[in-house]
Write a protein that holds these residues in place. Sequence first.
Motif, PDB file in Angstrom:
ATOM      1  N   CYS A  79      -3.530  -8.094  10.874  1.00 31.84           N
ATOM      2  CA  CYS A  79      -2.738  -8.227   9.750  1.00 31.84           C
ATOM      3  C   CYS A  79      -3.612  -7.567   8.701  1.00 31.84           C
ATOM      4  CB  CYS A  79      -2.784  -9.534   9.207  1.00 31.84           C
ATOM      5  SG  CYS A  79      -1.477 -10.469  10.136  1.00 31.84           S
ATOM      6  N   GLY A  80      -4.201  -6.394   9.166  1.00 33.51           N
ATOM      7  CA  GLY A  80      -5.038  -5.314   8.313  1.00 33.51           C
ATOM      8  C   GLY A  80      -3.963  -4.400   7.749  1.00 33.51           C
ATOM      9  N   VAL A  81      -4.434  -3.976   6.435  1.00 34.36           N
ATOM     10  CA  VAL A  81      -3.570  -3.250   5.608  1.00 34.36           C
ATOM     11  C   VAL A  81      -4.084  -1.800   5.655  1.00 34.36           C
ATOM     12  CG1 VAL A  81      -2.692  -2.699   3.458  1.00 34.36           C
ATOM     13  CG2 VAL A  81      -2.650  -4.924   4.148  1.00 34.36           C
ATOM     14  N   LYS A  82      -3.489  -0.587   5.671  1.00 40.10           N
ATOM     15  CA  LYS A  82      -3.888   0.766   5.740  1.00 40.10           C
ATOM     16  C   LYS A  82      -3.389   1.304   4.407  1.00 40.10           C
ATOM     17  CE  LYS A  82      -4.995   1.555  10.141  1.00 40.10           C
ATOM     18  NZ  LYS A  82      -6.106   0.428  10.295  1.00 40.10           N
ATOM     19  N   LEU A  83      -4.076   1.893   3.574  1.00 43.73           N
ATOM     20  CA  LEU A  83      -3.882   2.411   2.293  1.00 43.73           C
ATOM     21  C   LEU A  83      -4.517   3.774   2.135  1.00 43.73           C
ATOM     22  CD1 LEU A  83      -5.148  -0.605   0.099  1.00 43.73           C
ATOM     23  CD2 LEU A  83      -2.619  -0.322   0.749  1.00 43.73           C
ATOM     24  N   GLU A  84      -3.520   4.615   1.712  1.00 44.78           N
ATOM     25  CA  GLU A  84      -3.950   6.157   1.552  1.00 44.78           C
ATOM     26  C   GLU A  84      -5.062   6.089   0.354  1.00 44.78           C
ATOM     27  OE1 GLU A  84      -0.840   9.056   1.464  1.00 44.78           O
ATOM     28  OE2 GLU A  84       0.320   7.515   2.607  1.00 44.78           O
ATOM     29  N   ALA A  85      -6.190   6.397   0.514  1.00 40.45           N
ATOM     30  CA  ALA A  85      -7.189   6.544  -0.741  1.00 40.45           C
ATOM     31  C   ALA A  85      -7.715   7.912  -0.842  1.00 40.45           C
ATOM     32  CB  ALA A  85      -8.406   5.766  -0.055  1.00 40.45           C
ATOM     33  N   ASN A  86      -7.226   8.936   0.232  1.00 39.77           N
ATOM     34  CA  ASN A  86      -7.748  10.207  -0.251  1.00 39.77           C
ATOM     35  C   ASN A  86      -6.873  11.133  -1.562  1.00 39.77           C
ATOM     36  OD1 ASN A  86      -9.374   9.646   1.763  1.00 39.77           O
ATOM     37  ND2 ASN A  86      -8.318  11.128   3.304  1.00 39.77           N
TER      38      ASN A  86
ATOM     39  N   GLN B 242      -5.908 -12.384  -2.271  1.00 35.57           N
ATOM     40  CA  GLN B 242      -6.887 -13.739  -2.867  1.00 35.57           C
ATOM     41  C   GLN B 242      -8.197 -13.348  -2.849  1.00 35.57           C
ATOM     42  OE1 GLN B 242      -6.220 -14.909   1.701  1.00 35.57           O
ATOM     43  NE2 GLN B 242      -6.966 -16.640   0.328  1.00 35.57           N
ATOM     44  N   ILE B 243      -8.949 -14.068  -3.830  1.00 33.67           N
ATOM     45  CA  ILE B 243     -10.229 -14.078  -3.991  1.00 33.67           C
ATOM     46  C   ILE B 243     -10.953 -15.168  -3.041  1.00 33.67           C
ATOM     47  CG2 ILE B 243     -12.232 -14.322  -5.634  1.00 33.67           C
ATOM     48  CD1 ILE B 243     -10.375 -13.446  -7.767  1.00 33.67           C
ATOM     49  N   LEU B 244     -11.758 -14.650  -2.333  1.00 33.29           N
ATOM     50  CA  LEU B 244     -12.421 -15.496  -1.483  1.00 33.29           C
ATOM     51  C   LEU B 244     -13.641 -16.138  -2.082  1.00 33.29           C
ATOM     52  CD1 LEU B 244     -12.571 -13.397   1.827  1.00 33.29           C
ATOM     53  CD2 LEU B 244     -11.027 -15.212   1.180  1.00 33.29           C
ATOM     54  N   ASN B 245     -14.126 -17.380  -1.356  1.00 36.18           N
ATOM     55  CA  ASN B 245     -15.348 -18.179  -2.175  1.00 36.18           C
ATOM     56  C   ASN B 245     -16.447 -17.394  -2.339  1.00 36.18           C
ATOM     57  OD1 ASN B 245     -13.766 -20.521  -1.879  1.00 36.18           O
ATOM     58  ND2 ASN B 245     -14.454 -21.095  -0.149  1.00 36.18           N
ATOM     59  N   ASP B 246     -16.695 -16.181  -1.703  1.00 40.82           N
ATOM     60  CA  ASP B 246     -17.905 -15.475  -1.672  1.00 40.82           C
ATOM     61  C   ASP B 246     -17.571 -14.285  -2.857  1.00 40.82           C
ATOM     62  OD1 ASP B 246     -16.138 -13.722  -0.564  1.00 40.82           O
ATOM     63  OD2 ASP B 246     -17.686 -13.364   1.198  1.00 40.82           O
ATOM     64  N   GLY B 247     -16.605 -14.351  -3.655  1.00 39.14           N
ATOM     65  CA  GLY B 247     -15.876 -13.262  -4.605  1.00 39.14           C
ATOM     66  C   GLY B 247     -15.259 -12.088  -4.110  1.00 39.14           C
ATOM     67  N   LYS B 248     -15.263 -12.103  -2.907  1.00 33.95           N
ATOM     68  CA  LYS B 248     -14.515 -10.744  -2.167  1.00 33.95           C
ATOM     69  C   LYS B 248     -12.887 -10.799  -2.487  1.00 33.95           C
ATOM     70  CE  LYS B 248     -17.883  -9.638   1.527  1.00 33.95           C
ATOM     71  NZ  LYS B 248     -18.135  -9.792   2.965  1.00 33.95           N
ATOM     72  N   VAL B 249     -12.166  -9.762  -2.821  1.00 34.24           N
ATOM     73  CA  VAL B 249     -11.110  -9.625  -2.756  1.00 34.24           C
ATOM     74  C   VAL B 249     -10.428  -9.144  -1.466  1.00 34.24           C
ATOM     75  CG1 VAL B 249      -9.005  -8.430  -4.151  1.00 34.24           C
ATOM     76  CG2 VAL B 249     -11.162  -9.056  -5.408  1.00 34.24           C
ATOM     77  N   PHE B 250      -9.389 -10.032  -1.094  1.00 37.20           N
ATOM     78  CA  PHE B 250      -8.832  -9.797   0.307  1.00 37.20           C
ATOM     79  C   PHE B 250      -7.474  -9.759   0.285  1.00 37.20           C
ATOM     80  CE2 PHE B 250      -7.814 -11.440   4.502  1.00 37.20           C
ATOM     81  CZ  PHE B 250      -8.776 -11.089   5.448  1.00 37.20           C
ATOM     82  N   ILE B 251      -7.061  -8.771   1.145  1.00 33.17           N
ATOM     83  CA  ILE B 251      -5.641  -8.398   1.080  1.00 33.17           C
ATOM     84  C   ILE B 251      -5.302  -8.339   2.691  1.00 33.17           C
ATOM     85  CG2 ILE B 251      -5.200  -7.144  -0.922  1.00 33.17           C
ATOM     86  CD1 ILE B 251      -4.964  -4.685   0.493  1.00 33.17           C
ATOM     87  N   HIS B 252      -3.985  -8.656   3.099  1.00 30.17           N
ATOM     88  CA  HIS B 252      -3.508  -8.706   4.458  1.00 30.17           C
ATOM     89  C   HIS B 252      -1.962  -8.507   4.408  1.00 30.17           C
ATOM     90  CE1 HIS B 252      -2.109 -12.677   4.359  1.00 30.17           C
ATOM     91  NE2 HIS B 252      -3.479 -13.384   3.881  1.00 30.17           N
TER      92      HIS B 252
END
Length: 83
Positions: free
Chosen positions: A24-31, A41-51
């Motif tokens: 369920c990983g997302v591929k985004l164009e960053a270049n 969502q924001i995980l308990n450790d503060g990381k922003v997580f998408i799927h």
Amino acid sequence: QMFKGFEKVKDVQYVYTPFDSSLCGVKLEANNKKQYLLTGQILNDGKVFIHLCNYIEPWDDLSLSQKKSLNQRYQMGCGCKVS
């Protein structure tokens, strides 16, 4: 950008996702500096997580009504920050 959850994380520098689409990983164009509307969502450790189950759309693919709503209407009554 519109962010909710500033009580959990003050500044978003990285967005995390599983390694590949089979997980369920997302591929985004960053270049090419493409802009996206991302939900996640924001995980308990503060990381922003998408799927893949989140709403993820290139900004240019949104309708004019969606863009206007995100920039104006949705902020009304929303405890979020829009920039």
